[in-house]
Write a protein that holds these residues in place. Sequence first.
Motif, PDB file in Angstrom:
ATOM      1  N   ASN B  26       0.828  -1.208   0.000  1.00 10.46           N
ATOM      2  CA  ASN B  26       0.000   0.000   0.000  1.00 10.46           C
ATOM      3  C   ASN B  26       0.862   1.257   0.000  1.00 10.46           C
ATOM      4  O   ASN B  26       0.456   2.308   0.506  1.00 10.46           O
ATOM      5  N   LEU B  27       2.079   1.137  -0.581  1.00 11.37           N
ATOM      6  CA  LEU B  27       3.022   2.254  -0.612  1.00 11.37           C
ATOM      7  C   LEU B  27       2.944   3.053  -1.906  1.00 11.37           C
ATOM      8  O   LEU B  27       3.689   4.017  -2.073  1.00 11.37           O
ATOM      9  N   GLY B  28       2.108   2.618  -2.817  1.00  6.56           N
ATOM     10  CA  GLY B  28       2.014   3.315  -4.107  1.00  6.56           C
ATOM     11  C   GLY B  28       3.202   3.046  -5.010  1.00  6.56           C
ATOM     12  O   GLY B  28       3.437   3.783  -5.972  1.00  6.56           O
ATOM     13  N   HIS B  29       3.972   1.999  -4.731  1.00  7.99           N
ATOM     14  CA  HIS B  29       5.131   1.671  -5.563  1.00  7.99           C
ATOM     15  C   HIS B  29       4.700   1.056  -6.886  1.00  7.99           C
ATOM     16  O   HIS B  29       3.611   0.477  -6.995  1.00  7.99           O
ATOM     17  N   ASP B  30       5.588   1.174  -7.885  1.00  4.64           N
ATOM     18  CA  ASP B  30       5.251   0.619  -9.188  1.00  4.64           C
ATOM     19  C   ASP B  30       5.944  -0.720  -9.452  1.00  4.64           C
ATOM     20  O   ASP B  30       5.695  -1.341 -10.485  1.00  4.64           O
ATOM     21  N   THR B  31       6.818  -1.143  -8.539  1.00  8.38           N
ATOM     22  CA  THR B  31       7.596  -2.356  -8.774  1.00  8.38           C
ATOM     23  C   THR B  31       7.525  -3.276  -7.557  1.00  8.38           C
ATOM     24  O   THR B  31       7.636  -2.817  -6.425  1.00  8.38           O
ATOM     25  N   MET B  32       7.331  -4.564  -7.820  1.00  4.34           N
ATOM     26  CA  MET B  32       7.264  -5.564  -6.749  1.00  4.34           C
ATOM     27  C   MET B  32       8.183  -6.725  -7.074  1.00  4.34           C
ATOM     28  O   MET B  32       8.480  -6.990  -8.255  1.00  4.34           O
ATOM     29  N   TYR B  33       8.627  -7.418  -6.027  1.00  7.76           N
ATOM     30  CA  TYR B  33       9.655  -8.449  -6.160  1.00  7.76           C
ATOM     31  C   TYR B  33       9.315  -9.666  -5.308  1.00  7.76           C
ATOM     32  O   TYR B  33       8.626  -9.555  -4.290  1.00  7.76           O
ATOM     33  N   TRP B  34       9.850 -10.812  -5.714  1.00  5.00           N
ATOM     34  CA  TRP B  34       9.924 -11.976  -4.847  1.00  5.00           C
ATOM     35  C   TRP B  34      11.387 -12.333  -4.668  1.00  5.00           C
ATOM     36  O   TRP B  34      12.138 -12.440  -5.649  1.00  5.00           O
ATOM     37  N   TYR B  35      11.783 -12.506  -3.383  1.00  2.31           N
ATOM     38  CA  TYR B  35      13.109 -12.964  -3.034  1.00  2.31           C
ATOM     39  C   TYR B  35      12.988 -14.274  -2.272  1.00  2.31           C
ATOM     40  O   TYR B  35      11.998 -14.505  -1.564  1.00  2.31           O
ATOM     41  N   LYS B  36      14.020 -15.119  -2.374  1.00  3.27           N
ATOM     42  CA  LYS B  36      14.056 -16.378  -1.639  1.00  3.27           C
ATOM     43  C   LYS B  36      15.255 -16.344  -0.703  1.00  3.27           C
ATOM     44  O   LYS B  36      16.367 -15.978  -1.128  1.00  3.27           O
ATOM     45  N   GLN B  37      15.035 -16.712   0.573  1.00  2.00           N
ATOM     46  CA  GLN B  37      16.139 -16.809   1.523  1.00  2.00           C
ATOM     47  C   GLN B  37      16.294 -18.260   1.940  1.00  2.00           C
ATOM     48  O   GLN B  37      15.380 -18.851   2.515  1.00  2.00           O
ATOM     49  N   ASP B  38      17.461 -18.824   1.663  1.00  2.00           N
ATOM     50  CA  ASP B  38      17.683 -20.239   1.972  1.00  2.00           C
ATOM     51  C   ASP B  38      18.122 -20.428   3.418  1.00  2.00           C
ATOM     52  O   ASP B  38      18.194 -19.472   4.198  1.00  2.00           O
ATOM     53  N   SER B  39      18.433 -21.664   3.757  1.00  7.78           N
ATOM     54  CA  SER B  39      18.753 -22.006   5.148  1.00  7.78           C
ATOM     55  C   SER B  39      20.050 -21.353   5.619  1.00  7.78           C
ATOM     56  O   SER B  39      20.274 -21.206   6.817  1.00  7.78           O
ATOM     57  N   LYS B  40      20.905 -20.931   4.672  1.00  9.85           N
ATOM     58  CA  LYS B  40      22.143 -20.258   5.041  1.00  9.85           C
ATOM     59  C   LYS B  40      21.975 -18.747   5.039  1.00  9.85           C
ATOM     60  O   LYS B  40      22.944 -17.998   5.093  1.00  9.85           O
ATOM     61  N   LYS B  41      20.731 -18.295   4.975  1.00 11.83           N
ATOM     62  CA  LYS B  41      20.385 -16.863   5.052  1.00 11.83           C
ATOM     63  C   LYS B  41      20.724 -16.098   3.767  1.00 11.83           C
ATOM     64  O   LYS B  41      20.671 -14.869   3.773  1.00 11.83           O
ATOM     65  N   PHE B  42      21.085 -16.807   2.712  1.00 13.82           N
ATOM     66  CA  PHE B  42      21.412 -16.105   1.477  1.00 13.82           C
ATOM     67  C   PHE B  42      20.125 -15.661   0.780  1.00 13.82           C
ATOM     68  O   PHE B  42      19.221 -16.466   0.558  1.00 13.82           O
ATOM     69  N   LEU B  43      20.060 -14.371   0.428  1.00 13.84           N
ATOM     70  CA  LEU B  43      18.870 -13.777  -0.196  1.00 13.84           C
ATOM     71  C   LEU B  43      19.101 -13.609  -1.688  1.00 13.84           C
ATOM     72  O   LEU B  43      20.071 -12.974  -2.101  1.00 13.84           O
ATOM     73  N   LYS B  44      18.167 -14.143  -2.491  1.00 16.42           N
ATOM     74  CA  LYS B  44      18.354 -14.071  -3.938  1.00 16.42           C
ATOM     75  C   LYS B  44      17.044 -13.650  -4.595  1.00 16.42           C
ATOM     76  O   LYS B  44      15.975 -14.160  -4.253  1.00 16.42           O
ATOM     77  N   ILE B  45      17.135 -12.746  -5.555  1.00 18.41           N
ATOM     78  CA  ILE B  45      15.932 -12.304  -6.257  1.00 18.41           C
ATOM     79  C   ILE B  45      15.423 -13.413  -7.170  1.00 18.41           C
ATOM     80  O   ILE B  45      16.215 -14.169  -7.760  1.00 18.41           O
ATOM     81  N   MET B  46      14.092 -13.527  -7.249  1.00 17.49           N
ATOM     82  CA  MET B  46      13.490 -14.503  -8.143  1.00 17.49           C
ATOM     83  C   MET B  46      12.819 -13.795  -9.321  1.00 17.49           C
ATOM     84  O   MET B  46      13.067 -14.095 -10.475  1.00 17.49           O
ATOM     85  N   PHE B  47      11.925 -12.867  -8.993  1.00 19.28           N
ATOM     86  CA  PHE B  47      11.133 -12.171 -10.008  1.00 19.28           C
ATOM     87  C   PHE B  47      10.962 -10.710  -9.632  1.00 19.28           C
ATOM     88  O   PHE B  47      11.021 -10.343  -8.470  1.00 19.28           O
ATOM     89  N   SER B  48      10.701  -9.901 -10.678  1.00 18.69           N
ATOM     90  CA  SER B  48      10.318  -8.519 -10.442  1.00 18.69           C
ATOM     91  C   SER B  48       9.282  -8.120 -11.473  1.00 18.69           C
ATOM     92  O   SER B  48       9.390  -8.477 -12.651  1.00 18.69           O
ATOM     93  N   TYR B  49       8.269  -7.371 -11.026  1.00 17.82           N
ATOM     94  CA  TYR B  49       7.230  -6.845 -11.897  1.00 17.82           C
ATOM     95  C   TYR B  49       7.190  -5.333 -11.757  1.00 17.82           C
ATOM     96  O   TYR B  49       7.249  -4.799 -10.652  1.00 17.82           O
ATOM     97  N   ASN B  50       7.073  -4.653 -12.891  1.00 19.40           N
ATOM     98  CA  ASN B  50       6.891  -3.214 -12.901  1.00 19.40           C
ATOM     99  C   ASN B  50       5.571  -2.906 -13.606  1.00 19.40           C
ATOM    100  O   ASN B  50       5.391  -3.263 -14.771  1.00 19.40           O
ATOM    101  N   ASN B  51       4.646  -2.273 -12.878  1.00 16.66           N
ATOM    102  CA  ASN B  51       3.327  -1.976 -13.449  1.00 16.66           C
ATOM    103  C   ASN B  51       2.713  -3.205 -14.127  1.00 16.66           C
ATOM    104  O   ASN B  51       2.246  -3.137 -15.264  1.00 16.66           O
ATOM    105  N   LYS B  52       2.727  -4.306 -13.443  1.00 13.43           N
ATOM    106  CA  LYS B  52       2.143  -5.582 -13.866  1.00 13.43           C
ATOM    107  C   LYS B  52       2.934  -6.305 -14.955  1.00 13.43           C
ATOM    108  O   LYS B  52       2.531  -7.387 -15.384  1.00 13.43           O
TER     109      LYS B  52
END
Lengths: 109, 115
Positions: B26-52
Amino acid sequence: GIQVEQSPPDLILQEGANSTLRCNFSDSVNNLQWFHQNPWGQLINLFYIPSGTKQNGRLSATTVATERYSLLYISSSQTTDSGVYFCAVEPFNTDKLIFGTGTRLQVFP
Amino acid sequence: DTAVSQTPKYLVTQMGNDKSIKCEQNLGHDTMYWYKQDSKKFLKIMFSYNNKELIINETVPNRFSPKSPDKAHLNLHINSLELGDSAVYFCASSHLGTGVSNTIYFGEGSWLTVV
């Protein structure tokens, strides 16, 4: 791709101590952010700092973009500072944040 | 008034099942993301959408399918779940571009356990 290395990997402090966390990156970046992941897993944004210095209370950060590193300073640490600290960079023309390996901080009373 | 909210927070499911995680900002942002964090705490981007529109699709198995019905929502559907899919999945949002408005905000994470 870009490499983002953080040091030290682990840090144990007594309450009241100061610390410096480092983030090195292997290529020029558009954007650099520091995050704190608390013990409950929440990722909190600390600083947006692609260059220069910023301060927020006991925390401050400095990024020297030309030398490809950033530093996060924590002064007078408290037990609530415990968790994992990540830096994340956005390489030019990518629109995506690449996270570093993290520094796990434990602060004991 | 949570800025980036995702549901469910915890999910335990059997191998082979299909599951979805929902995200709303609800921030009015135009871009959204999914990140995955594995058991070793490593964060990696999976997908990004801009204006759908999908703008980033990392090397993720095609069992993972994101869907963005509007720029405030980005859902993640996972088919035929495998043990290796167990992780914490974070949704995030930001404005695309440069400057402090490009700051990214994360949801609280969805803990997925495949048994």
